[in-house]
Design an enzyme around this catalytic site. Structure first.
Site, mmCIF file in Angstrom:
data_model
loop_
_atom_site.group_PDB
_atom_site.id
_atom_site.type_symbol
_atom_site.label_atom_id
_atom_site.label_comp_id
_atom_site.label_asym_id
_atom_site.label_seq_id
_atom_site.Cartn_x
_atom_site.Cartn_y
_atom_site.Cartn_z
ATOM 1 N N GLU A 304 4.219 22.612 88.717
ATOM 2 C CA GLU A 304 3.200 23.365 87.607
ATOM 3 C C GLU A 304 3.102 22.110 86.541
ATOM 4 O O GLU A 304 1.809 21.730 86.234
ATOM 5 C CB GLU A 304 3.604 24.484 87.053
ATOM 6 C CG GLU A 304 3.478 25.535 88.208
ATOM 7 C CD GLU A 304 2.461 26.161 88.605
ATOM 8 O OE1 GLU A 304 1.298 25.711 88.118
ATOM 9 O OE2 GLU A 304 2.387 27.116 89.402
ATOM 10 N N ARG A 308 -0.392 20.229 86.665
ATOM 11 C CA ARG A 308 -1.499 20.502 85.439
ATOM 12 C C ARG A 308 -1.505 19.276 84.487
ATOM 13 O O ARG A 308 -2.454 18.712 84.021
ATOM 14 C CB ARG A 308 -0.905 21.687 84.747
ATOM 15 C CG ARG A 308 -1.049 22.968 85.820
ATOM 16 C CD ARG A 308 -0.952 24.298 85.178
ATOM 17 N NE ARG A 308 -0.658 25.208 86.036
ATOM 18 C CZ ARG A 308 -1.047 26.719 85.817
ATOM 19 N NH1 ARG A 308 -1.372 27.069 84.640
ATOM 20 N NH2 ARG A 308 -0.435 27.515 86.598
ATOM 21 N N ASP A 437 0.884 27.181 100.864
ATOM 22 C CA ASP A 437 -0.543 26.575 100.850
ATOM 23 C C ASP A 437 -0.867 25.293 100.622
ATOM 24 O O ASP A 437 -1.536 24.470 101.624
ATOM 25 C CB ASP A 437 -1.452 27.644 99.821
ATOM 26 C CG ASP A 437 -0.740 27.301 98.452
ATOM 27 O OD1 ASP A 437 0.412 26.986 98.209
ATOM 28 O OD2 ASP A 437 -1.543 28.088 97.498
ATOM 29 N N GLU A 573 -9.958 29.297 94.220
ATOM 30 C CA GLU A 573 -9.973 28.934 95.462
ATOM 31 C C GLU A 573 -11.333 28.992 96.057
ATOM 32 O O GLU A 573 -11.909 28.059 96.831
ATOM 33 C CB GLU A 573 -8.721 29.389 96.282
ATOM 34 C CG GLU A 573 -7.416 29.065 95.756
ATOM 35 C CD GLU A 573 -6.915 29.609 94.234
ATOM 36 O OE1 GLU A 573 -6.118 29.091 93.881
ATOM 37 O OE2 GLU A 573 -7.503 30.739 94.317
#
Length: 673
Positions: A304, A308, A437, A573
């Site tokens: 993360e 980010r 994913d 998404e």
């Protein structure tokens, strides 16, 4: 020389020639005497002896040669004047920048650092002439094309003001060329971007290159203005109630902390740049300069914080050219490196960025596959910018290791990997949703980022897509929507996470880069499914997870939603894939679908005092049960992709020049020098 015998014989015999001259020749009258008068009479006599046709031809030839001579003289004069003027320009340039020759028309550079000028609108000066070819000027960045070499724009970020000035300038000088507005109307990175070398070097600064096929900036349309208004509303809530903190709680007018590093602010930096929000960007930059400190005793999640924070800082550095963001990126990048100190080189999930230590979660020694294989774009780019290969080496080792592992199912990978053994765990479960994913996304995007040279990445991606087709694709009833399910120990589940809606955009991106045409057909089918995950729900907003009906049942839709799955987190998404589909096909229906989604966000998630909130129940329009949390990715991803989707300018973040990380932060594609 004479011999003595010849001398004794007496004087030699002399011979004479006598010539008799007539009277006219003797006196020089009528005969040839080489005088000018005689030559003129002789030429005139010969001219009179010519026929009329012969004289006409000769006169025509003389006239034709005279006309050609006049034209040639004029052309040579203009060329000499141009050379003289150019020489004077070069002399003036050399006086300002000694030792540099002006090889091409001047180009305005990307906006300078925010502290480069003390005015409210720092001036964009003319770009210095390019250095000699063997001198590298740095990484790619947004190019700003100048309409005139003597034009100086009194602005740094204000998109609308810059465009207005350019329009006025164009009225004055029709020969001007269009420029790129601050918001990035035409974005063309430096074509000399190259992979990192092992040699450590000083940080490079973004440079501009002269662009071909210059275009007029595309004006912002009404839908884009609606996105800007939504962003400003969300930003108002963050600024008023959560400034400098990770996430806004808009209903309680407070904030929540995850890492304590201003996640929302950093995630939104490049969005503000692209949207042209000058004042908001400047405020955020000041916070980064004065208050963003990584020397804190805090555990952060490697994945993360990479996508980010590191990704956001690198992207903003490329767009703005401000070295502040690169320095911060280097700082956080170095502090995340202890995560890779494991027996297997598979990184731990958590890092204490103040103490320089790392560890797995308390409950397991596993890391998720998506997390360890979705940090590569960022660390590779950090190596390229700094010249320090340790960042890329660490993440490349992870990909090479995963490439060789057993436990895959036709390219599909399990969700977990052990940091000690380096082996997959929890075998037999395969999904394109949470925990797996972005592994598939980054296979393709690393291949694109690296100039399409790393064949192992492409092989793994192509094999995985075939695995998806073979094991995970099904069609629902009654509308026969194509969807991606999950496979658990040989049993198929018709469950699909909203996260899987990244896949249509990724497939379309691959097809755009020359992969199989049937990837685009599959993308078109899947984006229809993702849209229906919104359209078949009462609020017009998708739940986190849906289950598809495999058998037709009277009164049932394709989509079924379980109570535990009906929340909406403002995820990006579907909008992300709509952006890719519209960019590559030009089909307006994708813009219309995105517009519906934005309107429903405004209808059911907008908080009047500022901000947007995730909701618990997408099936209850009268009470969607707000959760009182605005995720950082709503500003970093969702609204950014909305703005790009509604733009008709294919050069606004050109997908042949940039690749988005999984948090929607654009990074340049490497082009070998």
């Amino acid at each position: 020389m004479y011999s003595g015998a010849a001398a004794a014989a007496g004087p030699p015999r002399r011979d004479f020639i006598s010539v008799t001259l007539g009277p006219e020749e003797a006196v020089g009258v009528g005969g040839y005497n080489n005088s000018k008068a005689w030559r003129r009479r002789s030429c005139w006599r010969k001219w009179k002896q010519l026929s009329r046709l012969q004289r006409s031809v000769i006169l025509f030839l003389f006239a034709f040669l005279a006309v050609c001579g006049v034209i040639s003289y004029t052309s040579m004069g203009e060329a000499w004047k141009s050379i003289t003027n150019k020489s004077l320009d070069e002399q003036r340039t050399e006086q300002e920048i000694p030792g540099l020759k002006l090889a091409k028309p001047a180009v305005l550079p990307a906006p300078q650092k925010a502290d480069a000028n003390h005015g409210d609108y720092p001036e964009l000066s003319l770009q210095k002439p390019p250095k000699p070819p063997h001198v590298r000027r740095g990484p790619s960045n947004l190019q700003i094309k100048a309409p005139r070499r003597d034009m100086r724009l009194k602005t740094r970020h204000d998109t609308i003001r810059a465009v207005e000035e350019l329009v006025e300038a164009d009225k004055v000088e029709k020969t001007e060329k269009s420029i790129i507005s601050w918001r990035g109307a035409v974005i063309e990175p430096d074509q000399s971007t190259e992979p990192p070398s092992s040699k450590i070097k000083e940080p490079e600064k973004p440079s501009s290159v002269e662009a071909e096929d210059q275009k007029e900036p595309v004006p912002i349309n009404e839908r884009q203005l609606a996105v800007i208004e939504a962003f400003r509303h969300a930003w108002k809530g963050y600024k008023d109630f959560a400034w400098g903190h990770d996430e806004l709680k808009p209903l309680s007018k407070s904030y929540s902390e995850w890492f304590g590093l201003g996640l929302t602010l950093i995630d939104a930096l490049d969005t503000m740049w692209i949207l042209g929000l000058k004042e908001e960007f400047e405020e955020a930059r000041k916070w980064v300069a004065n208050d963003l400190v990584f020397d804190k005793n805090v555990d952060v999640n490697l994945f993360e914080s990479t996508i980010r924070i590191l990704g956001g800082l690198l992207s903003t550095y490329h767009l703005s050219g401000d070295s502040l963001f690169l320095e911060k990126a280097k700082d956080i990048g170095n502090r995340l490196m202890p995560a890779f100190k494991t027996p297997s080189k598979i990184p731990y999930s958590d890092v204490n960025i103040g103490q320089g230590s790392a560890h797995p979660p308390r409950w397991t020694s596993d890391s998720t596959v998506a997390e360890v294989t979705s940090i590569q774009l960022e660390f590779r780019e950090l190596s390229r910018l700094t010249g320090d290969e340790k960042f890329q080496k660490a993440v490349d080792e992870v990909m090479k290791h995963v490439h060789t592992l057993s436990g895959k199912n036709d390219g599909l990978v399990p969700m977990f990997i052990n940091t000690n053994s380096g082996q997959f765990t929890h075998l037999g479960v395969y999904t394109l949703g949470a925990r797996a994913d972005s592994y598939y996304e980054y296979l393709l995007k690393q291949w694109i980022q690296g100039g399409k040279k790393e064949n192992e990445l492409l092989e793994d991606y192509m094999r995985a897509i075939e695995g998806v087709k073979k094991h995970l694709l099904q069609r629902s009833e009654p509308k026969k929507l194509t969807f991606v399910g999950e496979l658990a120990h040989g049993h198929f589940s018709a469950k699909m996470d909203h996260l899987v809606c990244f896949l249509p955009g990724t497939l379309a991106l691959g097809a755009h880069n020359g992969l199989a045409a049937d990837h685009m057909k599959l993308a078109e089918a899947l984006i229809e499914t993702c849209y229906q995950m919104y359209a078949q729900v009462e609020t017009g907003l998708s739940p986190e997870i849906v289950h598809f009906n495999l058998h037709a049942q009277k009164g049932h839709k394709d989509v079924e939603i379980k109570p535990a799955d009906r929340h909406n987190l403002l995820r990006p998404e579907t909008v992300e894939s709509l952006f890719y589909m519209y960019r590559f096909t030009g089909d307006k229906k994708y813009q219309d679908w995105g517009w519906e989604i934005l309107q429903n966000f405004n209808r059911y998630t907008r908080v009047p005092t500022g901000g947007y909130t995730s909701i618990n129940n997408v099936q209850n329009p009268s009470n969607p049960e707000p959760r009182d949390k605005m995720e950082s990715f709503f500003l970093g991803e969702t609204l950014k992709y909305m703005f790009l989707l509604f733009s008709d300018d294919i050069d606004l973040i050109n997908l042949d020049k940039y690749v988005f990380n999984t948090e929607a932060h654009p990074l340049p594609i490497w082009v070998p020098a």
